[in-house]
Design an enzyme around this catalytic site. Structure first.
Site, PDB file in Angstrom:
ATOM      1  CE  LYS A 249      97.554 -30.407  -2.330  1.00  0.00           C
ATOM      2  NZ  LYS A 249      98.088 -29.352  -1.745  1.00  0.00           N
ATOM      3  CG  ASP A 254     102.396 -27.979  -5.157  1.00  0.00           C
ATOM      4  OD1 ASP A 254     102.429 -27.338  -6.048  1.00  0.00           O
ATOM      5  OD2 ASP A 254     101.937 -27.742  -3.687  1.00  0.00           O
ATOM      6  CE  LYS A 261     104.839 -26.264  -2.842  1.00  0.00           C
ATOM      7  NZ  LYS A 261     104.526 -25.396  -1.991  1.00  0.00           N
ATOM      8  CG  ASP A 272     100.830 -31.122  -2.220  1.00  0.00           C
ATOM      9  OD1 ASP A 272     100.550 -31.196  -1.159  1.00  0.00           O
ATOM     10  OD2 ASP A 272     100.641 -30.393  -3.065  1.00  0.00           O
ATOM     11  CG  ASP A 331     102.984 -23.364  -3.966  1.00  0.00           C
ATOM     12  OD1 ASP A 331     102.590 -24.571  -4.263  1.00  0.00           O
ATOM     13  OD2 ASP A 331     103.912 -22.878  -3.361  1.00  0.00           O
ATOM     14  CD  GLU A 333      98.736 -27.107  -5.018  1.00  0.00           C
ATOM     15  OE1 GLU A 333      99.393 -26.175  -4.709  1.00  0.00           O
ATOM     16  OE2 GLU A 333      99.079 -28.381  -4.379  1.00  0.00           O
ATOM     17  NE  ARG A 335      94.488 -22.514  -0.931  1.00  0.00           N
ATOM     18  CZ  ARG A 335      94.877 -21.903  -0.019  1.00  0.00           C
ATOM     19  NH1 ARG A 335      94.159 -20.696   0.135  1.00  0.00           N
ATOM     20  NH2 ARG A 335      95.949 -22.170   0.664  1.00  0.00           N
TER      21      ARG A 335
END
Ligand code: BES
Ligand code: MN
Ligand code: ZN
Length: 484
Positions: A249, A254, A261, A272, A331, A333, A335
């Protein structure tokens, strides 16, 4: 601060500079007698009588210019403990004014093969720091001359150096802030890995659209930067044997997207992309040490931003697999990025196995803190191998469940699935269960949720705080012990 290590296959002798010796768990110093003067010996023997401490390293001042450092080894010491001792030594000498040391390997009482290599590996891993953006850098140079009969062979030196370089590359990438290492810049840096013999292929938005990678593209569509999928191939075997695949990933920042967030949870989100950075660092290590395997790294690089073109909660996307996803929370994201990357990797490379890494859920930090990565897998053999090598290199994983009973939590009314679980609970497992739906052909697969491992506020055994590089040594060992 930099550490310079040189090797000289000369017999240890008496010396005028600082010397590091190894002694047993009782600090028996008879084995170092021949390397120091009688006066020094009686001085140290005298002081050592008063030692009544759990400390494993002691430093004695013989004069203003000469120190003797004793490193005590317990019986049956394990390689990871030797690494930790090397790191402890670094912590001590970084505070000292002296900058030159001799490491006397003839004094080693341990039978562990590669002892010196492990010791110096730990020392070097601990010495990393990221000071690129500091105007005032620590310019101190420490140099260590390793002498005696136990200096590592050239092959060992190459191997450990390769793992260090890979780990440092991972740490560099993770440490970079979001404004510098955005997806465009990241893809560029990956392209430069060609010089190590890696084959790099960059799929930009145009190509991704053609391929139908809409869940990955969806995450990046609110960003001013591009979105990419990058493959990194290493061919260490002449034959066409199936590669090992590693997927990461790479969310360069993010924000949460439209499901924004809160500030307190956003500030760390520059790391991230750590899952992808581990894949990249691993591939660099494999190339540097010319590993005798075929392997491929696949990373999805995006930036998750709000904006006029960003994904909306409720949007439905068609993934590369053909399955549709209702995005209820922008959020969740990671996956979405991995979904397309996993199916693509399985279909294109038909790998022996796939291991993916991601800072996927805050929930895994609630479960395992910063001690274990969460392991989710459809394969017992691969899981047990990961658990074993994790203990060995002290990058531990803990297996968590996957089960079809969790499926109802991510089934959607409007699409094949939704990207969050309505009911709440089991946040890391439902994320993993989501990922599993994109492994279409039962390829052995393991997902490592490294949200608690990638970054350390306070430092760990082999890092001094910040990006840890967790995962590079774990996966390198998996390959070395079981697939090479
Ligand atoms: N990148 C985060 C997970 C994360 C949290 C990593 C803390 C490192 C530290 C991920 O994209 C995320 O936001 N996950 C959400 C999922 C939720 C919306 C279902 C989370 O964990 O809260
Ligand atoms: Mn997120
Ligand atoms: Zn994320």
């Amino acid at each position: 601060m930099s550490v310079n290590i040189n090797y000289k296959k000369i017999k240890s002798s008496k010396s005028i500079s600082n010397v590091v010796f190894f002694v047993d768990d009782k600090f028996t110093i008879t084995n170092i007698k021949k390397y120091i003067s009688n006066k020094e010996f009686s001085y140290v023997s005298d002081l050592i009588k008063n030692i009544n401490s759990r400390k494993k390293i002691f430093c004695f001042d013989l004069s203003s210019k000469k120190k003797i450092i004793l490193v005590s080894l317990k019986k049956d010491i394990k390689s990871s403990e030797v690494e930790n001792l090397g790191a402890d030594l670094y912590n001590i000498i970084k505070e000292l004014k002296n900058s030159e040391y001799i490491l006397n390997t003839d004094s080693i009482p341990s039978k562990l093969t590669n002892f010196v290599a492990y010791f110096l590996h730990g020392l070097r891993l601990k010495s990393y720091n990221f000071d690129k953006y500091k105007s005032k850098k620590n310019t101190k140079n420490i140099s260590i001359l390793v002498v005696g009969k136990y200096i590592p062979s050239v092959n060992e030196q190459i191997k450990f150096k390769a793992i260090e370089e890979g780990t440092f590359f991972t740490r560099d990438l993770v440490s970079e802030p979001g404004n510098i290492l955005h997806p465009d810049e990241y893809a560029k840096r990956l392209n430069s890995l060609k010089k190590f013999g890696l084959k790099i292929t960059i799929y930009d938005e145009k190509k991704l659209k053609k391929l139908g990678m809409n869940t990955l593209l969806g995450v990046g569509q609110g960003s001013a930067r591009g979105s990419y999928l990058v493959t990194i191939e290493w061919k260490g075997l002449k034959d066409k044997s199936k590669p090992l695949a590693f997927v990461g990933k790479g969310v360069c920042f993010d924000t949460g997207g439209i499901s924004l967030k809160p500030a307190k949870f956003m500030e760390d989100m520059t790391y991230d992309m750590a899952g992808s950075a581990v894949v990249v660092g691993l591939m660099k290590s494999l190339a540097l040490r010319k590993a005798k395997i075929n392997a491929v790294g696949v990373v999805g690089l995006v930036e998750n931003m709000p904006g006029g073109n960003a994904l909306r909660p409720g949007d439905i996307l068609k993934s590369y697999s053909g399955k549709t996803v209702e995005v209820l929370n922008t959020d969740a994201e990671g996956r979405l990025v991995l979904a397309d990357a996993l199916t693509f990797t399985e279909e294109k490379y038909k790998p022996k196995f796939i291991v993916d890494l991601a800072t996927l859920t805050g929930a895994i930090i609630v479960s395992l803190g910063s001690e274990y990565a969460g392991l989710f897998s459809n394969d017992d053999k691969l899981s047990n191998q990961l658990i074993d090598v994790g203990e060995n290199v002290d990058e531990k994983v803990w297996r968590m469940p996957l089960n079809n009973n969790f499926d109802k939590l991510i089934d959607s009314k409007n699409a094949d699935m939704q990207n969050i679980n309505y009911v709440g609970g089991a946040g890391s497992t439902t994320a993993a269960q989501f990922l599993q739906r994109f492994i279409l052909n039962k390829t052995p697969w393991a997902h490592l949720d490294i949200a608690g491992m990638a970054f350390s506020k306070y430092g760990g055994a082999l890092n001094s705080g910040g990006a840890t590089g967790y995962g590079v040594r774990l996966l390198n060992k998996l390959i070395e012990d079981h697939y090479e």
